[in-house]
Structure formats: structure tokens, C-alpha cells
Design a protein around this motif. Structure first.
Motif, short mmCIF file in Angstrom:
data_model
loop_
_atom_site.label_atom_id
_atom_site.label_comp_id
_atom_site.label_asym_id
_atom_site.label_seq_id
_atom_site.Cartn_x
_atom_site.Cartn_y
_atom_site.Cartn_z
N ALA A 36 0.92 -1.30 0.06
CA ALA A 36 0.04 0.02 0.10
C ALA A 36 0.77 1.06 0.03
CB ALA A 36 -0.92 -0.06 1.22
N ALA A 37 1.91 1.32 0.76
CA ALA A 37 2.72 2.38 0.87
C ALA A 37 3.38 2.81 -0.43
CB ALA A 37 3.82 2.09 1.97
N LEU A 38 3.78 1.65 -1.16
CA LEU A 38 4.40 1.92 -2.55
C LEU A 38 3.36 2.38 -3.63
CD1 LEU A 38 6.84 -1.08 -3.01
CD2 LEU A 38 7.38 1.35 -2.92
N VAL A 39 2.04 1.58 -3.69
CA VAL A 39 1.16 1.73 -4.79
C VAL A 39 0.20 2.89 -4.58
CG1 VAL A 39 1.66 -0.54 -5.66
CG2 VAL A 39 -0.35 -0.29 -4.12
N LEU A 40 -0.22 3.15 -3.28
CA LEU A 40 -1.34 4.12 -3.14
C LEU A 40 -0.85 5.44 -3.90
CD1 LEU A 40 -3.14 3.27 0.12
CD2 LEU A 40 -4.04 2.95 -2.19
N PRO A 41 0.33 6.00 -3.60
CA PRO A 41 0.72 7.32 -4.46
C PRO A 41 0.40 7.17 -5.75
CG PRO A 41 2.19 6.74 -2.44
CD PRO A 41 1.26 5.43 -2.77
N GLU A 42 0.76 5.92 -6.36
CA GLU A 42 0.79 5.73 -8.09
C GLU A 42 -0.80 6.05 -8.07
OE1 GLU A 42 1.99 2.70 -11.38
OE2 GLU A 42 2.79 2.48 -9.40
N LEU B 186 -12.29 7.36 -5.18
CA LEU B 186 -11.95 6.27 -6.03
C LEU B 186 -10.67 5.34 -5.59
CD1 LEU B 186 -12.40 5.01 -8.91
CD2 LEU B 186 -10.91 6.80 -9.88
N VAL B 187 -9.63 5.96 -5.26
CA VAL B 187 -8.49 5.27 -4.84
C VAL B 187 -8.62 4.20 -3.71
CG1 VAL B 187 -6.23 5.26 -3.90
CG2 VAL B 187 -6.78 6.74 -5.75
N ASN B 188 -9.39 5.02 -2.82
CA ASN B 188 -9.79 4.25 -1.62
C ASN B 188 -10.71 2.97 -1.91
OD1 ASN B 188 -8.20 5.99 0.14
ND2 ASN B 188 -10.05 7.17 0.72
N GLU B 189 -11.69 3.40 -2.46
CA GLU B 189 -12.69 2.18 -3.02
C GLU B 189 -11.72 1.11 -3.65
OE1 GLU B 189 -15.91 -0.24 -3.27
OE2 GLU B 189 -15.64 1.70 -1.91
N ALA B 190 -11.06 1.46 -4.82
CA ALA B 190 -10.28 0.53 -5.33
C ALA B 190 -9.33 -0.37 -4.66
CB ALA B 190 -9.43 1.23 -6.48
N TRP B 191 -8.59 0.39 -3.47
CA TRP B 191 -7.85 -0.09 -2.59
C TRP B 191 -8.63 -1.16 -1.87
CZ3 TRP B 191 -3.18 -1.94 -2.50
CH2 TRP B 191 -2.61 -2.51 -1.30
N LEU B 192 -9.69 -0.87 -1.43
CA LEU B 192 -10.49 -1.63 -0.62
C LEU B 192 -11.11 -3.15 -1.15
CD1 LEU B 192 -12.94 0.48 1.45
CD2 LEU B 192 -11.23 -0.83 2.44
N ALA C 230 -6.06 -3.27 -10.95
CA ALA C 230 -6.65 -1.96 -10.46
C ALA C 230 -7.36 -1.12 -11.13
CB ALA C 230 -5.33 -1.19 -9.95
N ALA C 231 -6.88 -1.11 -12.74
CA ALA C 231 -7.46 -0.21 -13.70
C ALA C 231 -8.92 -0.91 -14.02
CB ALA C 231 -6.71 -0.50 -14.94
#
Length: 184
Positions: free
Chosen positions: A24-30, A53-59, A79-80
Motif C-alpha cells: 500500500a505504501a508503494l502503490v497508493l501514491p501511484e 476512487l483510490v480508497n474504494e479501489a484499494w478496499l 486496479a485499472a
């Protein structure tokens, strides 16, 4: 970074819960940059924000228990696809609530003639589904370039083909989507 992501995906797949947090630390900024790019051309007052959008995708990504992560490219592709699904779901909910034709988004980079307030994300999803039936490779290129935010070289790496092939598919898909999404 690509190798780090691949190693963390493999560790996560093997049951290392801490690997997910390091990932998460690596990909969330991307993912945030990607979402920000997608929303840059949006109309004012868009009800879905890039962070949401990012939070929902990560969940959703975090909830995938039985996926055989292969590498960073595979992760970005998933992810896309999830972001595409979230945008389509959001548009459907909004359309059901307002009955005005749905949420509008722009299709930056595809040069599609769009109404003033953007492109109907449900029309885009339907067009991509049709393109996927006709030519899955071209649909994947659109998904990775538009929803995944990948460049030509990254898309080529993700699909295991040459950059020249990606450029040809991208050009052909843009033309096909132009026709499919043009009014009339």
C-alpha cells in the motif's frame, strides 16, 4: 519499484499480511496520481473524488483473497479494471437517482467528440465491452492506458508485446471508440 511491487505481491499471496501494508505504501501514491489524472478534465461538482476512487479501489483490491498476483503489471491491470467498474457503478447509481443520462466523464487522450460536460461513462463501458468482444487486445490497451494510466512502454510490458504494437492498438482503438461514441 516494479520488482519491489512484484516481491510484495508474491509475499501477500503467500499470506504475509504485512506485505499488503508495505505494498500500500508503494502503490497508493501511484493510484492517487492516476485517479487525479482521470479527474483533471472533469466538470466541476463531480460527486466522486479521486481519493474516494483510490480508497474504494484499494478496499476491493485488499479483499481479493484468491488472486494469483504475477507482477506489477498484473496488479495495475486489475486496479485499472476495478477503477473502471467503480466509475461505472457510480454512474449507474447517479443515473438511477437523477434519470438524466448518467454521470459524465471526459475521455482525455482519445480525442472523442464529447458534449460540453463530458462523456457518458456507461456509454464508454458499453463501447469497451463491445471492443473487448471484437478485439480483446485493443480493449486491454485502452483499459491500461486510460484507466491504468500507463504509458506506451509500460503497457507493452504489461501485455508482453512491443511498444509499436501498443501504439498501433491504441491508434486503432481510439478510432474505433471515436466512431462508437460519436453522436449519430
Amino acid at each position: 519499484m516494479s520488482g519491489d511491487v512484484t516481491l510484495l505481491l508474491q509475499a501477500w499471496r503467500s499470506g504475509d499480511a504485512g506485505a499488503r501494508d508495505r505494498l500500500a505504501a508503494l502503490v497508493l501514491p501511484e493510484l492517487r496520481l492516476l485517479a487525479g489524472r482521470q479527474f483533471r478534465g472533469e466538470r466541476a461538482g463531480h460527486t466522486l473524488q479521486p481519493t474516494a476512487l483510490v480508497n474504494e479501489a484499494w478496499l476491493r483490491l485488499s479483499g481479493l483473497e484468491r488472486i494469483d498476483w504475477q507482477d506489477r503489471a498484473h496488479f495495475v491491470h486489475v486496479a485499472a479494471r476495478l477503477m473502471r467498474g467503480i466509475l461505472v457503478d457510480h454512474a449507474r447509481r447517479r443515473d438511477a437517482a437523477k434519470r438524466d443520462g448518467g454521470q459524465r466523464i471526459t475521455l482525455t487522450g482519445l480525442d472523442v467528440p464529447a458534449p460540453e460536460d463530458g462523456l457518458d461513462v456507461m456509454a464508454l463501458d458499453a463501447a469497451l465491452a463491445r471492443l473487448e468482444q471484437l478485439d480483446p487486445d485493443k480493449a486491454r490497451v485502452v483499459e491500461l492506458r486510460y484507466f491504468g494510466g500507463l504509458g506506451i512502454d509500460e503497457t507493452a510490458e504489461a501485455l508482453g508485446c512491443s511498444p509499436a504494437t501498443v501504439k498501433r492498438h491504441w491508434q486503432a482503438a481510439r478510432a474505433w471508440l471515436y466512431d462508437a461514441l460519436s453522436p449519430g
